[in-house]
Write a protein that holds these residues in place. Structure first.
Motif, mmCIF file in Angstrom:
data_model
loop_
_atom_site.group_PDB
_atom_site.id
_atom_site.type_symbol
_atom_site.label_atom_id
_atom_site.label_comp_id
_atom_site.label_asym_id
_atom_site.label_seq_id
_atom_site.Cartn_x
_atom_site.Cartn_y
_atom_site.Cartn_z
ATOM 1 N N SER A 60 -6.462 5.842 -4.637
ATOM 2 C CA SER A 60 -6.173 5.954 -6.071
ATOM 3 C C SER A 60 -4.675 5.847 -6.379
ATOM 4 O O SER A 60 -4.293 5.548 -7.500
ATOM 5 C CB SER A 60 -6.755 7.252 -6.644
ATOM 6 N N THR A 61 -3.834 6.080 -5.372
ATOM 7 C CA THR A 61 -2.382 5.979 -5.602
ATOM 8 C C THR A 61 -1.840 4.580 -5.344
ATOM 9 O O THR A 61 -0.690 4.303 -5.654
ATOM 10 C CB THR A 61 -1.611 6.975 -4.698
ATOM 11 N N GLN A 62 -2.684 3.702 -4.794
ATOM 12 C CA GLN A 62 -2.242 2.344 -4.461
ATOM 13 C C GLN A 62 -2.586 1.371 -5.583
ATOM 14 O O GLN A 62 -3.586 1.543 -6.274
ATOM 15 C CB GLN A 62 -2.919 1.874 -3.164
ATOM 16 N N PRO A 63 -1.768 0.353 -5.729
ATOM 17 C CA PRO A 63 -2.127 -0.697 -6.689
ATOM 18 C C PRO A 63 -3.436 -1.358 -6.258
ATOM 19 O O PRO A 63 -3.661 -1.583 -5.064
ATOM 20 C CB PRO A 63 -0.971 -1.695 -6.598
ATOM 21 N N LYS A 64 -4.288 -1.643 -7.226
ATOM 22 C CA LYS A 64 -5.565 -2.278 -6.909
ATOM 23 C C LYS A 64 -5.326 -3.640 -6.265
ATOM 24 O O LYS A 64 -4.388 -4.337 -6.592
ATOM 25 C CB LYS A 64 -6.399 -2.434 -8.171
ATOM 26 N N ARG A 65 -6.186 -3.965 -5.333
ATOM 27 C CA ARG A 65 -6.157 -5.234 -4.600
ATOM 28 C C ARG A 65 -4.929 -5.403 -3.704
ATOM 29 O O ARG A 65 -4.655 -6.501 -3.251
ATOM 30 C CB ARG A 65 -6.268 -6.422 -5.560
#
Length: 101
Positions: free
Chosen positions: A13-18
């Motif tokens: 959830s803390t990472q940019p999607k994709r």
């Protein structure tokens, strides 16, 4: 393992999607979830609920059926003597001998 899976969810959830990291974390979570499922299955195989409810022979028959479906190996169960049914009180005592204390 469940806590690890939830921590991985938090990291995702803390990472940019994709992002590459997000995909790697999702793959890791998938593997952890598979391990959780396998551990649950193994623990049930060690002491199947059928053993408590129906007895030893039905539990063995169920395990053989599962084994046949998973492995495609035809298996036969042969027993000697008559199936013994324990009275409920003795059954509990007998089962209790094999439970961890």
């Amino acid at each position: 393992m469940i806590i690890l899976s939830r921590h991985i969810d938090e990291l995702i959830s803390t990472q940019p999607k994709r992002s590459k990291m997000s995909r790697s974390l999702e793959d890791l979570r998938t593997e952890v979830d598979k391990i959780i499922s396998q551990v649950r299955r193994f623990t049930q195989d060690l002491r199947p609920p059928t053993l408590d409810y129906l007895g030893l022979l039905p539990a063995l028959r169920e395990l053989i059926t599962q084994f046949e479906h998973q492995s495609a190996v035809k298996t036969d169960l042969k027993t000697i003597g008559e199936e013994t049914k324990f009275a409920p009180k003795r059954k509990c005592l007998f089962i209790g001998l094999f439970r961890r204390r």
